[in-house]
Scaffold this motif. Structure first.
Motif, short mmCIF file in Angstrom:
data_model
loop_
_atom_site.label_atom_id
_atom_site.label_comp_id
_atom_site.label_asym_id
_atom_site.label_seq_id
_atom_site.Cartn_x
_atom_site.Cartn_y
_atom_site.Cartn_z
N PHE A 17 43.38 15.12 44.22
CA PHE A 17 44.04 15.58 43.13
C PHE A 17 43.14 16.90 42.35
N ILE A 18 41.96 16.90 42.73
CA ILE A 18 41.29 18.20 42.20
C ILE A 18 41.57 19.29 43.08
N GLU A 19 41.72 19.10 44.31
CA GLU A 19 42.30 20.05 45.10
C GLU A 19 43.55 20.67 44.78
N PHE A 20 44.47 19.68 44.38
CA PHE A 20 45.85 20.20 43.84
C PHE A 20 45.82 21.06 42.59
N ILE A 21 44.87 20.50 41.73
CA ILE A 21 45.15 21.06 40.18
C ILE A 21 44.35 22.44 40.27
N THR A 22 43.49 22.74 41.34
CA THR A 22 42.83 23.94 41.27
C THR A 22 43.02 24.91 42.42
N ALA A 23 44.23 24.52 43.00
CA ALA A 23 44.80 25.29 44.23
C ALA A 23 45.05 26.88 43.81
N ASN A 24 45.49 27.00 42.82
CA ASN A 24 45.95 28.40 42.06
C ASN A 24 44.49 28.99 41.44
N GLU A 25 43.40 28.44 41.22
CA GLU A 25 42.38 29.06 40.72
C GLU A 25 41.74 30.21 41.47
N THR A 26 41.13 31.20 41.05
CA THR A 26 40.71 32.26 41.89
C THR A 26 39.14 31.90 42.15
N ILE A 27 38.61 30.99 41.50
CA ILE A 27 36.99 30.68 41.66
C ILE A 27 36.78 29.96 43.03
N GLU A 28 35.92 30.13 43.60
CA GLU A 28 35.60 29.44 44.80
C GLU A 28 34.81 28.23 44.50
N ARG A 29 34.06 28.02 43.57
CA ARG A 29 33.16 26.96 43.63
C ARG A 29 33.63 25.93 42.38
N ILE A 30 33.48 24.58 42.36
CA ILE A 30 33.81 23.60 41.60
C ILE A 30 32.73 22.91 41.35
N CYS A 31 32.00 22.66 40.05
CA CYS A 31 30.78 21.98 39.67
C CYS A 31 31.38 20.55 39.64
N ILE A 32 30.80 19.61 40.21
CA ILE A 32 31.04 17.95 40.05
C ILE A 32 29.95 17.38 39.99
N GLN A 33 30.04 16.28 39.64
CA GLN A 33 28.80 15.23 39.42
C GLN A 33 28.39 14.58 40.71
N GLY A 34 26.89 14.68 40.74
CA GLY A 34 26.18 14.04 41.86
C GLY A 34 24.75 14.68 41.97
N THR A 35 23.74 13.56 42.09
CA THR A 35 22.65 14.27 42.13
C THR A 35 21.63 13.42 43.06
N ASP A 36 20.71 14.05 43.79
CA ASP A 36 19.80 13.21 44.76
C ASP A 36 18.34 13.25 44.03
N LYS A 37 18.30 13.40 42.63
CA LYS A 37 16.92 13.34 41.84
C LYS A 37 16.63 11.94 41.43
N ILE A 38 17.58 11.05 41.30
CA ILE A 38 17.46 9.82 40.49
C ILE A 38 16.63 8.83 41.59
N PHE A 39 17.34 8.77 42.79
CA PHE A 39 16.74 7.82 43.83
C PHE A 39 16.85 8.52 45.14
N PRO A 40 15.92 9.57 45.25
CA PRO A 40 16.03 10.41 46.44
C PRO A 40 15.53 9.43 47.68
N PRO A 41 16.20 9.72 48.76
CA PRO A 41 17.29 10.69 48.92
C PRO A 41 18.88 10.17 49.06
N ASN A 42 19.00 9.05 48.30
CA ASN A 42 20.28 8.82 47.66
C ASN A 42 20.93 9.54 46.92
N TRP A 43 22.31 9.62 47.14
CA TRP A 43 23.16 10.37 45.99
C TRP A 43 23.74 9.64 44.92
N THR A 44 23.68 9.91 43.78
CA THR A 44 24.07 8.74 42.77
C THR A 44 25.06 9.87 41.63
#
Length: 152
Positions: free
Chosen positions: A73-100
């Motif tokens: 869905f995110i790929e679909f709604i941003t398909a016409n955007e000219t920006i290359e990067r999309i910031c999304i939620q996710g970190t490996d700082k809380i329980f390294p090396p796991n992503w949360t």
């Protein structure tokens, strides 16, 4: 039918607002199939603390991509955007090396960039980049990204 009548077509899968959780303020939209209340924002220089604060001022958070359906869905709604990067939620700082997610919930869906061995961990955040594949990125960079906020 008749004089003065108008025909309107509505798509129940994608409507602009829903009473309660998804307000029309701040241009939030509702996608029924995923029960997703979201908004697309103008590109911002990548600074995850600032972007997360930006979303929180709208009683929202940076978008969580937790399924292939949401990824598509995110790929679909941003398909016409000219920006290359999309910031999304996710970190490996809380329980390294796991992503949360930011609340500590373990991430179980990933759209890795296997060709680049990304996300490789240690930088703390995730962005969609290069064909919507996920990459590990530092808190602050000079690159712009498209922040998408969602109300959980």
């Amino acid at each position: 039918m008749g004089t003065g009548w108008k025909l309107y077509y509505t798509n129940d899968e994608y409507i602009d607002e829903r009473s309660g959780r998804c307000p029309s303020t701040d241009e939030f939209m509702y996608y029924k199939r995923l029960d997703l209340c979201f908004n697309l924002n103008s590109p911002m220089t990548i600074n995850f603390p600032v972007i997360k604060t930006f979303c929180s001022h709208m009683s929202a958070e940076l978008i969580r991509i937790d399924s292939s359906d949401k990824q598509q869905f995110i790929e679909f709604i941003t398909a016409n955007e000219t920006i290359e990067r999309i910031c999304i939620q996710g970190t490996d700082k809380i329980f390294p090396p796991n992503w949360t997610f930011d609340d500590g919930t373990l991430m179980t869906f990933f759209n890795e960039d296997e060709a680049s061995a990304e996300p490789d961990g240690g930088k703390g955040n995730i962005e969609m980049y290069t064909g919507y594949k996920w990459h590990d990125i530092s808190d602050v960079t000079l690159h712009p990204c498209l922040p998408i906020c969602e109300i959980i």
